[in-house]
Write a protein that holds these residues in place. Structure first.
Motif, PDB file in Angstrom:
ATOM      1  N   ALA A   1      -3.854 -11.197   1.856  1.00  0.00           N
ATOM      2  CA  ALA A   1      -3.416 -10.908   0.484  1.00  0.00           C
ATOM      3  C   ALA A   1      -4.302  -9.892  -0.213  1.00  0.00           C
ATOM      4  O   ALA A   1      -4.144  -9.670  -1.416  1.00  0.00           O
ATOM      5  N   PHE A   2      -5.207  -9.246   0.515  1.00  0.00           N
ATOM      6  CA  PHE A   2      -6.162  -8.346  -0.127  1.00  0.00           C
ATOM      7  C   PHE A   2      -5.543  -6.991  -0.466  1.00  0.00           C
ATOM      8  O   PHE A   2      -6.175  -6.171  -1.133  1.00  0.00           O
ATOM      9  N   GLY A   3      -4.314  -6.753  -0.038  1.00  0.00           N
ATOM     10  CA  GLY A   3      -3.664  -5.488  -0.369  1.00  0.00           C
ATOM     11  C   GLY A   3      -3.515  -5.279  -1.867  1.00  0.00           C
ATOM     12  O   GLY A   3      -3.537  -4.131  -2.337  1.00  0.00           O
ATOM     13  N   ALA A   4      -3.368  -6.364  -2.635  1.00  0.00           N
ATOM     14  CA  ALA A   4      -3.257  -6.230  -4.090  1.00  0.00           C
ATOM     15  C   ALA A   4      -4.546  -5.665  -4.687  1.00  0.00           C
ATOM     16  O   ALA A   4      -4.510  -4.808  -5.588  1.00  0.00           O
ATOM     17  N   VAL A   5      -5.691  -6.110  -4.181  1.00  0.00           N
ATOM     18  CA  VAL A   5      -6.973  -5.569  -4.653  1.00  0.00           C
ATOM     19  C   VAL A   5      -7.111  -4.107  -4.248  1.00  0.00           C
ATOM     20  O   VAL A   5      -7.574  -3.265  -5.020  1.00  0.00           O
ATOM     21  N   GLY A   6      -6.704  -3.794  -3.011  1.00  0.00           N
ATOM     22  CA  GLY A   6      -6.744  -2.414  -2.576  1.00  0.00           C
ATOM     23  C   GLY A   6      -5.864  -1.513  -3.419  1.00  0.00           C
ATOM     24  O   GLY A   6      -6.207  -0.355  -3.694  1.00  0.00           O
TER      25      GLY A   6
END
Length: 232
Positions: free
Chosen positions: A186-191
């Motif tokens: 789910a780290f794509g949102a931070v990216g």
């Protein structure tokens, strides 16, 4: 008295690991469906996978050979060499996909989540700002995409290993989901947030796009000849 199961080497549970992908494929058999129904399910899944793979390979080949080589790096390249570059790019994509097949980052749904996360951290902000921010320039879009996907891949590789090889990482063992409890899937949102921030900052300190590009962005948002909105 019959011999106990332990005397035959039985450990109490013959199912050591439950593979979620195998369970999905085995569901029709478990449900007792006829063989022809199972065949249709398998054929549909295989057709969907092949069509998706073919479309993605064509997109990768055309992006590298036409958009990058023909449009940026080698503007005078011939059509023959452009076609050869597309074939080489397609072969490289197949080799890379085969490598990830040998070193899968997660089960099927997790792998799809990582793929969409990488897309969200790289392509999505550039598309959004290209439509809704007429001051966004080329440098801002490029550096935003590099920053967003770089941060996301760093976090994913830190948890799942460099190039998804278990036991390898950039910064050593830092524990699972160490950044605010966010999982790597789910780290794509931070990216994406990093992408937006870097792109806007770079666009402010570099030259603005030409006037005709800014008018083009406005025409995309509000087509020429469209009347103002009115209440009814």
């Amino acid at each position: 008295m019959p011999p106990r199961p332990e005397s035959f080497g039985w450990k109490g549970n013959e199912m050591v690991k439950v593979d979620r992908d195998i369970m999905v494929l085995a569901n029709p058999e478990i449900a007792g469906l006829p063989n022809w129904v199972i065949a249709l399910v398998v054929a549909g899944g295989l057709a969907a996978a092949l069509s998706t793979a073919a479309g993605l390979l064509l997109a990768i080949a055309s992006s590298i050979s036409h958009d990058l080589l023909k449009g940026v790096f080698m503007t005078d390249i011939s059509e023959k060499n452009e076609l050869m570059a597309g074939r080489i790019a397609m072969a490289g994509a197949i080799a890379l996909a085969g490598y990830f097949g040998l070193h899968p980052p997660d089960f099927a749904a997790g792998t799809v989540a990582i793929a969409f996360g990488l897309a969200a951290s790289s392509i999505f902000p550039a598309l959004m700002m290209g439509i809704f921010n007429k001051k966004m320039n080329r440098s801002g879009a490029i550096w935003g995409m590099v920053s967003g996907i770089g941060v996301t891949m760093l976090y994913v590789f830190q948890h799942k290993g460099i190039m998804f090889i278990p036991g390898t990482s950039f910064l050593g063992d830092m524990g699972p989901s160490w950044f605010l409890g966010i999982s790597p899937n789910a780290f794509g949102a931070v990216g994406a947030l990093v992408n937006f921030a870097v792109a806007i900052a770079v666009s402010k300190v570099t030259a603005a796009p030409p006037e005709h590009i800014q008018h083009l962005v406005e025409d995309i948002r509000v087509p020429k000849g469209a009347a103002a909105a009115s209440a009814h």
